[in-house]
Write a protein that holds these residues in place. Structure first.
Motif, PDB file in Angstrom:
ATOM      1  N   GLY A 174      58.708   1.909  28.609  1.00  0.00           N
ATOM      2  CA  GLY A 174      60.098   1.800  28.160  1.00  0.00           C
ATOM      3  C   GLY A 174      60.162   1.432  26.688  1.00  0.00           C
ATOM      4  N   ILE A 175      61.050   2.104  25.955  1.00  0.00           N
ATOM      5  CA  ILE A 175      61.187   1.824  24.523  1.00  0.00           C
ATOM      6  C   ILE A 175      62.586   1.283  24.234  1.00  0.00           C
ATOM      7  N   GLN A 176      62.643   0.211  23.465  1.00  0.00           N
ATOM      8  CA  GLN A 176      63.929  -0.345  23.052  1.00  0.00           C
ATOM      9  C   GLN A 176      63.992  -0.490  21.531  1.00  0.00           C
ATOM     10  N   ALA A 177      65.218  -0.548  21.027  1.00  0.00           N
ATOM     11  CA  ALA A 177      65.392  -0.779  19.590  1.00  0.00           C
ATOM     12  C   ALA A 177      65.092  -2.249  19.312  1.00  0.00           C
ATOM     13  N   GLU A 178      64.445  -2.467  18.161  1.00  0.00           N
ATOM     14  CA  GLU A 178      63.934  -3.802  17.839  1.00  0.00           C
ATOM     15  C   GLU A 178      64.953  -4.938  18.019  1.00  0.00           C
ATOM     16  N   LYS A 179      66.214  -4.663  17.587  1.00  0.00           N
ATOM     17  CA  LYS A 179      67.210  -5.745  17.653  1.00  0.00           C
ATOM     18  C   LYS A 179      68.101  -5.648  18.898  1.00  0.00           C
ATOM     19  N   ALA A 180      67.620  -4.924  19.882  1.00  0.00           N
ATOM     20  CA  ALA A 180      68.333  -4.828  21.173  1.00  0.00           C
ATOM     21  C   ALA A 180      67.266  -4.658  22.250  1.00  0.00           C
ATOM     22  N   ALA A 181      66.350  -5.629  22.306  1.00  0.00           N
ATOM     23  CA  ALA A 181      65.141  -5.393  23.106  1.00  0.00           C
ATOM     24  C   ALA A 181      64.813  -6.516  24.106  1.00  0.00           C
ATOM     25  N   PRO A 182      65.783  -6.927  24.923  1.00  0.00           N
ATOM     26  CA  PRO A 182      65.471  -8.033  25.848  1.00  0.00           C
ATOM     27  C   PRO A 182      64.361  -7.684  26.841  1.00  0.00           C
ATOM     28  N   ILE A 183      64.294  -6.432  27.252  1.00  0.00           N
ATOM     29  CA  ILE A 183      63.281  -6.053  28.246  1.00  0.00           C
ATOM     30  C   ILE A 183      61.891  -5.987  27.594  1.00  0.00           C
ATOM     31  N   ALA A 184      61.811  -5.321  26.451  1.00  0.00           N
ATOM     32  CA  ALA A 184      60.513  -5.213  25.773  1.00  0.00           C
ATOM     33  C   ALA A 184      59.972  -6.602  25.432  1.00  0.00           C
ATOM     34  N   ARG A 185      60.880  -7.492  25.058  1.00  0.00           N
ATOM     35  CA  ARG A 185      60.430  -8.857  24.731  1.00  0.00           C
ATOM     36  C   ARG A 185      59.872  -9.559  25.953  1.00  0.00           C
ATOM     37  N   ALA A 186      60.570  -9.403  27.085  1.00  0.00           N
ATOM     38  CA  ALA A 186      60.091 -10.041  28.321  1.00  0.00           C
ATOM     39  C   ALA A 186      58.727  -9.465  28.713  1.00  0.00           C
ATOM     40  N   VAL A 187      58.560  -8.164  28.571  1.00  0.00           N
ATOM     41  CA  VAL A 187      57.280  -7.533  28.950  1.00  0.00           C
ATOM     42  C   VAL A 187      56.170  -8.042  28.035  1.00  0.00           C
ATOM     43  N   LYS A 188      56.449  -8.057  26.729  1.00  0.00           N
ATOM     44  CA  LYS A 188      55.413  -8.466  25.772  1.00  0.00           C
ATOM     45  C   LYS A 188      55.012  -9.929  25.967  1.00  0.00           C
ATOM     46  N   SER A 189      55.990 -10.771  26.327  1.00  0.00           N
ATOM     47  CA  SER A 189      55.640 -12.185  26.485  1.00  0.00           C
ATOM     48  C   SER A 189      55.358 -12.531  27.954  1.00  0.00           C
ATOM     49  N   LYS A 190      55.173 -11.498  28.762  1.00  0.00           N
ATOM     50  CA  LYS A 190      54.803 -11.650  30.185  1.00  0.00           C
ATOM     51  C   LYS A 190      55.757 -12.565  30.968  1.00  0.00           C
ATOM     52  N   GLN A 191      57.042 -12.469  30.666  1.00  0.00           N
ATOM     53  CA  GLN A 191      58.051 -13.230  31.407  1.00  0.00           C
ATOM     54  C   GLN A 191      58.519 -12.396  32.587  1.00  0.00           C
ATOM     55  N   ASN A 192      58.931 -13.064  33.662  1.00  0.00           N
ATOM     56  CA  ASN A 192      59.465 -12.266  34.769  1.00  0.00           C
ATOM     57  C   ASN A 192      60.989 -12.274  34.830  1.00  0.00           C
ATOM     58  N   LYS A 193      61.585 -12.704  33.723  1.00  0.00           N
ATOM     59  CA  LYS A 193      63.046 -12.666  33.549  1.00  0.00           C
ATOM     60  C   LYS A 193      63.331 -12.251  32.120  1.00  0.00           C
ATOM     61  N   ILE A 194      64.527 -11.705  31.881  1.00  0.00           N
ATOM     62  CA  ILE A 194      64.860 -11.416  30.483  1.00  0.00           C
ATOM     63  C   ILE A 194      65.722 -12.525  29.914  1.00  0.00           C
ATOM     64  N   ARG A 195      65.711 -12.608  28.576  1.00  0.00           N
ATOM     65  CA  ARG A 195      66.697 -13.456  27.912  1.00  0.00           C
ATOM     66  C   ARG A 195      67.639 -12.529  27.160  1.00  0.00           C
ATOM     67  N   PRO A 196      68.930 -12.506  27.534  1.00  0.00           N
ATOM     68  CA  PRO A 196      69.849 -11.569  26.876  1.00  0.00           C
ATOM     69  C   PRO A 196      69.865 -11.741  25.361  1.00  0.00           C
ATOM     70  N   VAL A 197      70.080 -10.640  24.655  1.00  0.00           N
ATOM     71  CA  VAL A 197      70.188 -10.671  23.192  1.00  0.00           C
ATOM     72  C   VAL A 197      71.676 -10.668  22.840  1.00  0.00           C
ATOM     73  N   HIS A 198      72.106 -11.645  22.042  1.00  0.00           N
ATOM     74  CA  HIS A 198      73.511 -11.647  21.641  1.00  0.00           C
ATOM     75  C   HIS A 198      73.681 -10.813  20.389  1.00  0.00           C
ATOM     76  N   ASN A 199      74.778 -10.093  20.334  1.00  0.00           N
ATOM     77  CA  ASN A 199      75.078  -9.236  19.189  1.00  0.00           C
ATOM     78  C   ASN A 199      73.942  -8.247  18.880  1.00  0.00           C
ATOM     79  N   PRO A 200      73.552  -7.414  19.850  1.00  0.00           N
ATOM     80  CA  PRO A 200      72.483  -6.440  19.614  1.00  0.00           C
ATOM     81  C   PRO A 200      72.877  -5.444  18.526  1.00  0.00           C
ATOM     82  N   GLN A 201      71.876  -4.993  17.775  1.00  0.00           N
ATOM     83  CA  GLN A 201      72.142  -4.080  16.650  1.00  0.00           C
ATOM     84  C   GLN A 201      71.149  -2.928  16.667  1.00  0.00           C
TER      85      GLN A 201
END
Ligand code: F0G
Length: 409
Positions: free
Chosen positions: A263-290
């Motif tokens: 899955g590919i996300q835009a750098e400033k709208a990437a809650p899923i990619a961030r969770a995958v990269k940091s091996k979290q099993n939950k996402i942290r929503p991004v406020h004001n995605p760009q």
């Protein structure tokens, strides 16, 4: 049509097939359609044209007469040798979903969801959207003769998509805020007023149409399973629907394996990619995605549990890309292969490029990138093209027109 039921994705509680809510009443989990595939064999699909409805036994519609269609699916799977060579890839394909009737992959889901809406006796449909869902729903509800209400984040939707919504006669409501807020309001309205049937990717019937993307890829590769499938991710419906499709063909023993899903996300709208990269099993929503890729400008994707499970089960991954990388990939695909896609779609190409450079993808693997929407949807990219690309002016002076043109060439 084969038998199916609705099931909670989290607690696996069964719900009746005619359920019109979108969350499990016990645990609040996402819902999923489950077909009973025990003892089933591949139907005589070969005699039918490549399209969403080719696979109708695996779609949750009871009666053929309910189907509302604009000839969706059957999109090209293009081997891209020139771009492949540039990326250092030997077997590289683009599944170009921009070839669907309203110019995006959403039509696969919408033909099924609107047909289901008709079967459930609904005549008012509703969605929140970054543009493509809205354009698709507006077209399909027009075809079905249903009333359509669309909520979009004001000033954040590409011009072509707005035009589609208005042209098809939907009621367009612009929200001060972003997509996540628009979806929140749409969900609340659907909860309070049962007559408005929600058509976002929370709607499990819509995702059933979208899974046909996987069926078609396998059919077009003569049932050779690709090693990797790369998709842009916004709300996360499409990547999880595709994974469900690959899994169903495996359960039916049509294929033995499944691809890795990336899955590919835009750098400033990437809650899923961030969770995958940091091996979290939950996402942290991004406020004001760009991002310039407005289609995937989403900070709180509702289908995140399905996406994280897809990536984990498939041993896939996620990556982020910058706006610059997206625009560069969009131009390269158009220039080298004649395929013009919108920025969100080019994110899959940009992400693949990055993963190849990092050595995360083996150059000899069979790789399919899904491009999700047509380039004509978003003419604002014209303003972002470098000056050197925006054409020449030909000054016409008496008698020297051809000479002046020759000088430019
Ligand atoms: N690509 C395009 C062109 C899209 O329009 C979308 C989503 C995606 C990718 C991401 O797909 O949400 O299933 O992960 N567009 C939605 C819309 C949100 O409202 O049109 P996803």
């Amino acid at each position: 049509m084969w038998r199916y039921k609705l099931q909670c994705f989290e607690c696996h509680r069964d719900l009746p097939a005619e359920e019109t809510g979108f969350r499990c009443k016990t645990c609040g989990g996402l819902l999923e359609v489950q077909f009973d595939l025990d003892g089933k064999r591949e139907p005589a699909w070969k005699n039918r044209q490549l399209s969403v409805w080719r696979y109708r036994e695996l779609l949750p519609i009871e009666k053929e007469e309910s189907i509302i269609s604009l000839a969706e699916g059957g999109t090209g799977l293009h081997q891209c040798k020139r771009l492949g060579r540039r990326l250092g890839l030997k077997k590289f394909y683009v599944k170009n979903e921009g070839e669907n009737p309203t110019g995006s992959f959403k039509d696969r889901g919408m033909t099924v969801a609107i047909s289901k809406a008709r079967e459930l006796g609904k005549n008012k449909v509703l969605c929140a959207s970054t543009g493509n869902t809205a354009a698709s729903l507006a077209a399909y509800s027009a075809r079905a003769g249903m009333e359509c209400i669309v909520l979009i984040p004001k000033g954040k939707v590409a011009g072509g998509k707005m035009l589609q919504v208005l042209m098809h006669g939907a009621k367009l409501i612009q929200i001060e805020g972003d997509f996540d807020q628009a979806l929140e309001i749409a969900m609340q309205l659907a909860d309070r007023r049962g007559e408005f049937y929600l058509m976002n990717s929370l709607n499990p019937f819509r995702l059933e149409g979208q899974k046909t993307l996987a069926f078609e890829i396998l059919d077009q590769l003569d049932m050779r399973v690709p090693d990797v499938v790369v998709l842009p991710v916004g709300n996360g419906g499409n990547i999880s629907a595709a994974w469900k499709g690959f899994s169903e063909f495996q359960q039916l023993r049509i294929v033995k394996d499944r691809p890795r899903m990336i899955g590919i996300q835009a750098e400033k709208a990437a809650p899923i990619a961030r969770a995958v990269k940091s091996k979290q099993n939950k996402i942290r929503p991004v406020h004001n995605p760009q991002t310039i890729a407005t289609a995937i400008r989403i900070g709180s994707p509702v289908n995140w549990p399905k996406v994280l499970r897809t990536i984990k089960e498939s041993r896939g991954t996620a990556e982020t890309v910058t706006d610059h990388e997206i625009l560069e990939a969009q131009k390269e695909l158009a220039t080298l292969e004649g395929i013009f896609v919108e920025p969100a779609s080019a994110a899959s190409i940009a992400g693949l490029k990055k993963l190849t450079e990092k050595g995360r993808v083996d150059p000899s693997e069979t790789i399919v990138c899904v491009t999700t929407g047509h380039g004509l949807k978003d003419p604002s990219v014209l303003e972002r093209l470098p000056k050197s690309l925006t054409g020449y002016n030909l000054e016409i002076t008496n008698g020297s027109r051809v000479e002046a043109l020759e000088r430019i060439l």
